[in-house]
Scaffold this active site. Structure first.
Site, short mmCIF file in Angstrom:
data_model
loop_
_atom_site.label_atom_id
_atom_site.label_comp_id
_atom_site.label_asym_id
_atom_site.label_seq_id
_atom_site.Cartn_x
_atom_site.Cartn_y
_atom_site.Cartn_z
N HIS A 52 3.54 4.62 14.12
CA HIS A 52 2.98 3.60 15.02
C HIS A 52 3.83 2.34 14.89
O HIS A 52 4.85 2.33 14.18
CB HIS A 52 1.50 3.35 14.72
N HIS A 107 4.94 1.09 11.28
CA HIS A 107 6.14 1.72 10.70
C HIS A 107 7.38 1.26 11.46
O HIS A 107 8.44 1.05 10.88
CB HIS A 107 6.07 3.25 10.82
N CYS A 133 -8.89 5.45 -4.65
CA CYS A 133 -8.98 5.44 -3.18
C CYS A 133 -7.95 6.43 -2.68
O CYS A 133 -6.74 6.23 -2.87
CB CYS A 133 -8.71 4.07 -2.59
N CYS A 150 -5.40 4.84 -0.16
CA CYS A 150 -4.33 4.05 -0.79
C CYS A 150 -3.50 4.91 -1.73
O CYS A 150 -2.42 4.53 -2.12
CB CYS A 150 -4.87 2.91 -1.65
N CYS A 182 -13.32 0.63 -1.04
CA CYS A 182 -11.96 0.11 -0.98
C CYS A 182 -11.94 -0.98 0.10
O CYS A 182 -12.34 -0.71 1.24
CB CYS A 182 -10.98 1.22 -0.61
N HIS A 209 -9.65 0.12 3.17
CA HIS A 209 -10.03 1.25 4.04
C HIS A 209 -11.53 1.41 4.22
O HIS A 209 -11.97 2.28 4.98
CB HIS A 209 -9.42 2.55 3.47
N LYS A 211 -7.41 -5.59 12.79
CA LYS A 211 -6.62 -4.66 11.98
C LYS A 211 -6.35 -3.42 12.83
O LYS A 211 -7.25 -2.95 13.54
CB LYS A 211 -7.46 -4.30 10.75
N LYS A 216 -7.35 3.62 13.50
CA LYS A 216 -7.74 4.69 14.40
C LYS A 216 -9.21 4.55 14.80
O LYS A 216 -9.57 4.79 15.94
CB LYS A 216 -7.55 6.04 13.70
N1 MSP Z 1 4.41 6.11 1.41
C1 MSP Z 1 4.20 4.74 1.06
C2 MSP Z 1 5.52 4.06 0.77
C3 MSP Z 1 6.33 4.67 -0.31
S1 MSP Z 1 7.85 3.86 -0.51
C4 MSP Z 1 8.48 4.48 -1.91
C5 MSP Z 1 3.51 4.01 2.20
N2 MSP Z 1 3.63 4.57 3.41
S2 MSP Z 1 2.92 4.04 4.76
O1 MSP Z 1 3.13 5.08 5.75
O2 MSP Z 1 1.59 3.64 4.51
O3 MSP Z 1 3.79 2.86 5.26
C6 MSP Z 1 3.61 1.60 4.76
C7 MSP Z 1 4.61 0.65 5.40
O4 MSP Z 1 4.49 0.64 6.85
C8 MSP Z 1 4.29 -0.78 5.01
O5 MSP Z 1 4.86 -1.16 3.81
C9 MSP Z 1 4.92 -1.51 6.15
O6 MSP Z 1 6.30 -1.49 5.90
C10 MSP Z 1 4.62 -0.64 7.35
N3 MSP Z 1 3.38 -1.03 8.06
C11 MSP Z 1 2.33 -0.20 8.36
N4 MSP Z 1 1.40 -0.91 9.05
C12 MSP Z 1 1.81 -2.19 9.22
C13 MSP Z 1 1.28 -3.35 9.82
N5 MSP Z 1 0.11 -3.38 10.45
N6 MSP Z 1 2.02 -4.50 9.75
C14 MSP Z 1 3.26 -4.52 9.15
N7 MSP Z 1 3.77 -3.44 8.57
C15 MSP Z 1 3.07 -2.27 8.56
O7 MSP Z 1 2.91 3.00 1.95
#
Ligand code: MSP
Length: 532
Positions: free
Chosen positions: A18, A21, A126, A129, A144, A147, A318, A321
């Site tokens: 999304h 990422h 969690c 997380c 949590c 979430h 926030k 889904k």
């Molecule tokens: N798998 C772990 C990371 C491991 S790194 C060794 C993880 N993955 S995640 O799919 O949850 O992705 C998290 C990352 O996505 C966040 O650190 C950020 O970079 C990005 N973001 C996801 N949602 C976001 C927002 N709403 N706003 C900004 N960045 C966001 O955590």
């Protein structure tokens, strides 16, 4: 040649990609492209985090084997990054065989050092997380806070890493810029936040699970598997050959690595340490504290810089889904095109801060900045070159060319500084300032009046503003690569964007950028059509 190794987090495959990422990945892409333009040898890593309870649960829900489930989502990530024009050099998956063996090797090393011990764990976990929460971290009713799910009690014998032993050293490394292993943490508020937390406490961390099958078995006890975060962090070194004894082991899978055997060293020694780990602030603790201590334990160099950008809400909520407000990158591409989508995401709010993405603002911003400012400058200037000189680029004789050092040169310098500081939204602003400057210059010089008498001056003004457009194209490349290429085509430029960029650098032959190498500009389709 300098190297530049940049990473994004590896994303959990429980979700399709999304704009959360996408935000991090586009920023890392812009920085990678910029560093390539600076002539550096760049390795840009992204990938997916595929083990753990959360992913197993998702796979079960969709009646799929976990690997099969991961494969499908991974394809989705790869195709999205292709659509977003992400120029990554390697895509790592934590289910790669080479990664799994690297994790085992790494953990075995810590184990041999005597920094792993077995103990009883009793805590509240969690699953979303993928971490234990302390009493102060959870809500008063045991949920949590992130979430809003009930925490699960885990009581089992696990292996622990002696993280607490590293507390003093971590504080010293993070706070003292003169420490030989110093890690820069940006923005500074984030650094202070980590130091504040470290000064309070640093408990040991459980690094294994007893009952979880969908994870990497521990090398020293195969009845337990590796905690997903420990597994995930190691991706940054497994991707560049931490576990390869010779370069030949990597050939075929990572051509980029093979390329650098010319450095006369093994690939891993060449690329490590990372120059930047780009992450969201939500995973700062794992990167600055846990990852750093793990590297210290096995005696590897530490990453040079960790930059945590902010988190954003969507229309003040926030993104989730359950609320049904998750925005997918393809929706942005459909409305605005790839380049504008990249531009709008990164310029939505200051890069290191939290922010809000108001989708209704995007149309207005697109029209104001891309259609009316930047796009219109190009359109009107090309139209004038067509009207007055039959689309030919005519250099003036004997006249002073607009001096970029005195006029928009400061915006170029500001841009370079912003890129160095990873202030990507500010760098975009610098580009827009140059476009505004170009439009104001045209308004002030009024070529339509010059055309009635002073043809020499008309040539000068149009030449000057074509140069401004060339500069805009060069600086836009990291953010809007296709647009930059299109502008170079319109200008009939023979020079590459990279060569032009090198001239813009301080110490470079900045003035040479003033030359245009094209002969005839092409009448252009509108680059950014106005959206009504
Ligand atoms: N798998 C772990 C990371 C491991 S790194 C060794 C993880 N993955 S995640 O799919 O949850 O992705 C998290 C990352 O996505 C966040 O650190 C950020 O970079 C990005 N973001 C996801 N949602 C976001 C927002 N709403 N706003 C900004 N960045 C966001 O955590």
């Amino acid at each position: 040649m300098d190297k530049f190794y940049i990473t994004t987090p590896i994303y959990y495959v429980n979700d399709i990609p999304h704009i959360g990422h996408t935000y991090t990945t586009v920023a890392a892409d812009a920085l990678s492209r910029w560093n390539r333009m600076l002539g550096k040898n760049v390795f840009f890593l992204t990938g997916t985090d595929e083990h753990g309870a959360k992913i197993l649960e998702k796979a079960n829900e969709s009646n799929k084997q976990p690997k099969e489930f991961c494969d499908e989502i991974v394809e989705k990530f790869k195709s999205t990054w292709k659509e977003m024009n992400i120029s990554y050099d390697y895509f790592i998956r934590t289910t790669d065989v080479a990664h799994e063996s690297a994790v085992k090797k790494f953990l075995q090393e810590i184990y041999i050092k005597g920094e792993i011990y077995k103990s009883k764990y009793d805590g509240l976990y969690c699953i979303q997380c993928e971490k234990f929460l302390t009493l102060t971290e959870m809500t008063p009713d045991g949920l949590c806070p992130e979430h809003q799910v009930k925490l699960v009690r885990h009581q089992e014998e696990n292996y622990f890493f002696r993280l607490s032993d590293y507390r003093e050293k971590l504080i010293e490394i993070i706070s003292n810029p003169n420490h030989p292993q110093h890690i820069e943490i940006f923005p500074v508020e984030r650094k202070n936040e980590i130091l504040g937390k470290l000064k309070l406490e640093l408990p040991d961390i459980s690094i294994s699970r007893a009952g979880l099958k969908w994870a990497i078995p521990l090398p020293f006890d195969n009845t337990q598997t590796t905690y997903v975060w420990i597994d995930a962090l190691i991706n940054y070194i497994s991707a560049i050959g931490y576990n390869s004894t010779s370069n030949s082991q990597l050939c075929g899978t990572q051509p980029k690595l093979r390329l650098d055997t010319s450095a006369g060293r093994y690939d891993f020694d060449y690329w490590w340490p990372a120059d930047v780990h780009l992450i969201g602030k939500d995973i700062l603790w794992f990167h600055t504290v846990i990852w750093t201590a793990m590297l210290l334990s096995v005696g590897l160099p530490l990453p040079k810089r960790i930059f945590a950008h902010g988190y954003f809400t969507v229309n003040s909520q926030k993104m989730s889904k359950t609320l049904g407000n998750v925005i997918l990158p393809e929706e942005l591409i459909k409305s605005f095109g790839v380049d504008a989508a990249r531009f709008l995401l990164l310029s939505a709010f200051p890069f290191g801060s939290d922010g809000d993405i108001n989708i209704n603002d995007f149309k207005e911003k697109y029209n104001a900045h891309l259609a009316n400012n930047l796009g219109n400058l190009i359109l009107r200037v090309i139209n004038m070159v067509g009207k007055y000189f039959d689309f030919k680029i005519v250099a003036p004789q004997q006249v002073k060319i607009l001096d970029p050092v005195k006029s928009y040169g400061r915006y170029i310098r500001e841009y370079i500084e912003n890129m160095k500081n990873i202030a990507v939204d500010q760098a975009i602003n610098s580009i827009l300032r140059i476009a505004t400057f170009g439009n104001q210059y045209v308004d002030r010089e009024a070529p339509w009046n010059l055309a009635r008498g002073d043809v020499e001056k008309l040539k000068e003004v149009l030449y000057n503003v074509l140069v401004v457009i060339k500069v805009i194209a060069v600086l836009s490349f990291p953010f809007m690569p296709q647009t930059a290429e299109k502008i170079f085509k319109i200008l009939d430029e023979k020079e590459t964007i990279k060569d032009a960029a090198l001239k813009l650098l301080p110490g470079g032959k900045q003035v040479e950028i003033l030359q245009l190498t094209g002969k005839v500009v092409s009448p252009q389709p509108v680059l950014f059509p106005k959206i009504v």
